[in-house]
Design a protein around this motif. Structure first.
Motif, short mmCIF file in Angstrom:
data_model
loop_
_atom_site.label_atom_id
_atom_site.label_comp_id
_atom_site.label_asym_id
_atom_site.label_seq_id
_atom_site.Cartn_x
_atom_site.Cartn_y
_atom_site.Cartn_z
N LYS A 1 0.86 -1.17 0.00
CA LYS A 1 0.00 0.00 0.00
C LYS A 1 0.90 1.22 0.00
N TRP B 1 -13.15 7.17 8.25
CA TRP B 1 -11.82 6.59 8.49
C TRP B 1 -11.45 6.71 9.97
N GLU C 1 1.12 -7.15 5.37
CA GLU C 1 -0.18 -6.99 4.70
C GLU C 1 -1.06 -8.23 4.85
N VAL D 1 -4.36 8.58 5.29
CA VAL D 1 -4.68 7.16 5.16
C VAL D 1 -4.09 6.62 3.85
N ARG E 1 -3.44 4.28 0.75
CA ARG E 1 -4.41 3.52 -0.06
C ARG E 1 -3.71 2.97 -1.28
N ASN E 2 -4.41 2.08 -1.98
CA ASN E 2 -3.95 1.62 -3.26
C ASN E 2 -4.57 2.50 -4.34
N ASP F 1 -10.12 2.75 -4.24
CA ASP F 1 -9.82 2.29 -2.88
C ASP F 1 -9.41 3.50 -2.06
N GLY G 1 -8.63 3.23 1.27
CA GLY G 1 -7.88 2.80 2.44
C GLY G 1 -8.79 2.63 3.65
N SER G 2 -8.35 1.80 4.58
CA SER G 2 -9.17 1.51 5.76
C SER G 2 -8.83 2.41 6.93
N GLU H 1 -3.32 1.65 7.52
CA GLU H 1 -2.03 2.12 7.00
C GLU H 1 -2.04 3.65 7.05
#
Lengths: 314, 314
Positions: A2, B77, B111, B186, B188-189, B193, B195-196, B199
């Motif tokens: 990521k 988030w 990951e 945050v 992210r990819n 996406d 991100g959660s 990360e």
């Protein structure tokens, strides 16, 4: 993996995700890397200052390379710096101050080391030069001109742009170099003392543009900035190291042209007068590579670092 | 002692030269320090995230304190982050990426660590909120308004200002937090996406404002940023550490309100709705303290850090 974003100067894409989703739209780093050889201008070795810090705790060498500014900028201080390097004056001095989000600063911590003869006192008027000076057949890039549809500006100056590979600000009266990340300037005491050049600092945080025209800029770190920016911060006022043992020794500072030819570092920068640079700057201001969903439509002068790279040995 | 300038947040003057030449004109730090107690607003401990890194090579503790953003910003988030902290999810993870002049990033390097249940997926639309939202009875500071005599701007947005102690940009459609030094976001990819929140990264260089509205901001480091900004830079692509041994362990991340009361850090910020803040911001944009010879007449939003300080124990 990521990740956030490409490195500013990343010339290649390492992420499998990115490789998978690659489109026709190149990143700024790819645009620079793809520029034709004629757009890359070799930096004279006589304009490079090579600073070797004492090796780190693991014995790893720490070399910082600084590019001095070309005429007409700051040549009084830069002349002093050339003399100080020729006299090996900095050998045995140290990095004495590291203030987070601001500067790393080096020189003689004792403030008692005699300066070499022949240094000049430079007036404050040298903080800027007449506007619209053309250097080395280069002109300002139009890349930062505000769009007629969406005027944007700079918080510190009427105009900003690039001259001969350097970020500058200007108005109708004068033109001056700006305090971006990595820029190197001359420490001084209270005005009107402008400093000799024996005490230098490098910017290691958000651009302190309020220093523009208040202090002399003489160059920029083009390699090894991490050896300054990752040093422990000083706990004293202004980030000075309180314990002498915390200071980071400087083994030597030399003009690259005074090193044996085989040891001279070689770098080149992307001409800021080239179409490739215009495209690069535009891409920095309008990120269209796959990670981005909303291009900003602008970028501040310090968020468009001029691409600089080592020249591969032949 | 040859120096450059006051620290951004320096509340007292340490240099004998400065003491000697002190005038009636206070520095920005002095203006903030002199603000009445009513202008300082305590940050709820439930909005503080306490990250303990493994002690450094000399055994010294490294504590980083992050303030999470208030509603209406990024609450999806931030809700996830609260759950991750409550689950002790970050304990035993690490800082895996440090890219010079950009970010330090932490999370699960493998990951493969399962996320706690109940995390939500947040849409990109949450990168901004409707404009002109008033939070906690605060309004935008007028300090950054361009002067009618000398219009200045921001390279990335039509307007910038401060809401409830946070730097924001806005236009007639929306308002969003901005990527200044120390801000936390945050990872992210690829889009979409978002991100959660597992990360996270902190900005450790010049404000990467091109990330605004392309990635979620959730808070800012208010203490201990130097434990992230002075970490060795990673030598891999994007500054990832290539050798696992280089990663910096995270002992724990907790909401401060989950710590024993005696261990809860307490901080307060200078109300951005106060006259003191307006004066402070004006002084940042127009340095009149003795070091300066030419006030800039402006400052970018990220060069006006909101004053934040520990609350003295009673």
């Amino acid at each position: 993996m990521k990740y956030l974003l490409l490195a500013a100067a990343a010339a290649s894409l390492a992420s499998p995700v990115q490789a998978q989703e690659a489109t026709e739209v190149p990143s700024p780093g790819e645009i620079a890397a793809a520029a034709p050889a004629k757009d890359w201008i070799a930096i004279p070795v006589s304009d490079l200052l090579v600073m070797d810090l004492a090796p780190d705790a693991k014995g790893k060498p720490r070399r910082v390379v600084i590019q001095l500014m070309p005429a007409p900028f700051s040549q009084g201080w830069i002349g002093n710096i050339r003399k100080l390097a020729a006299a090996h004056w900095w050998d045995g001095t140290s990095v004495n101050r590291v203030q987070d989000n601001y500067v790393a600063q080096w020189g003689d911590a004792t403030e008692k080391k005699p300066l070499p003869e022949g240094l000049v006192t430079v007036p404050e008027s040298e903080y800027s030069v007449p506007p619209h000076i053309l250097v080395a057949h280069e002109t300002r890039s139009p890349a930062l001109a505000p769009s007629p549809h969406r005027p944007r500006g700079d918080a510190y100056a009427e105009f900003t742009g690039f001259v001969a590979g350097w970020p500058v600000a200007y108005d109708h009266q004068s033109e001056w170099p700006v305090h971006c990340y990595g820029m190197v300037g001359v420490g001084r005491n209270m005005s009107p003392d402008t400093g000799s050049g024996a005490e230098l600092y490098a910017v290691i945080g958000h651009a302190p543009r309020h220093l523009d025209r208040n202090i002399a800029l003489v160059g920029r770190v083009i390699s090894g900035i991490e050896y300054l920016s990752s040093l422990p911060r000083g706990s004293g006022p202004l980030g000075f190291y309180e314990d002498e043992a915390e200071r980071v020794g400087i083994t030597s500072i030399r003009l690259a042209s005074d090193l044996p030819a085989a040891e001279q570092p070689r770098f080149e920068y992307l001409s800021t007068d080239s179409d490739a640079f215009t495209n690069y700057a535009d891409a920095r201001a309008n990120r269209r590579d796959p990670f981005f969903i909303r291009p900003a439509g602008g970028a501040d002068i310090c968020n468009i670092p001029v691409p600089i790279r080592p020249i591969a040995a032949k």
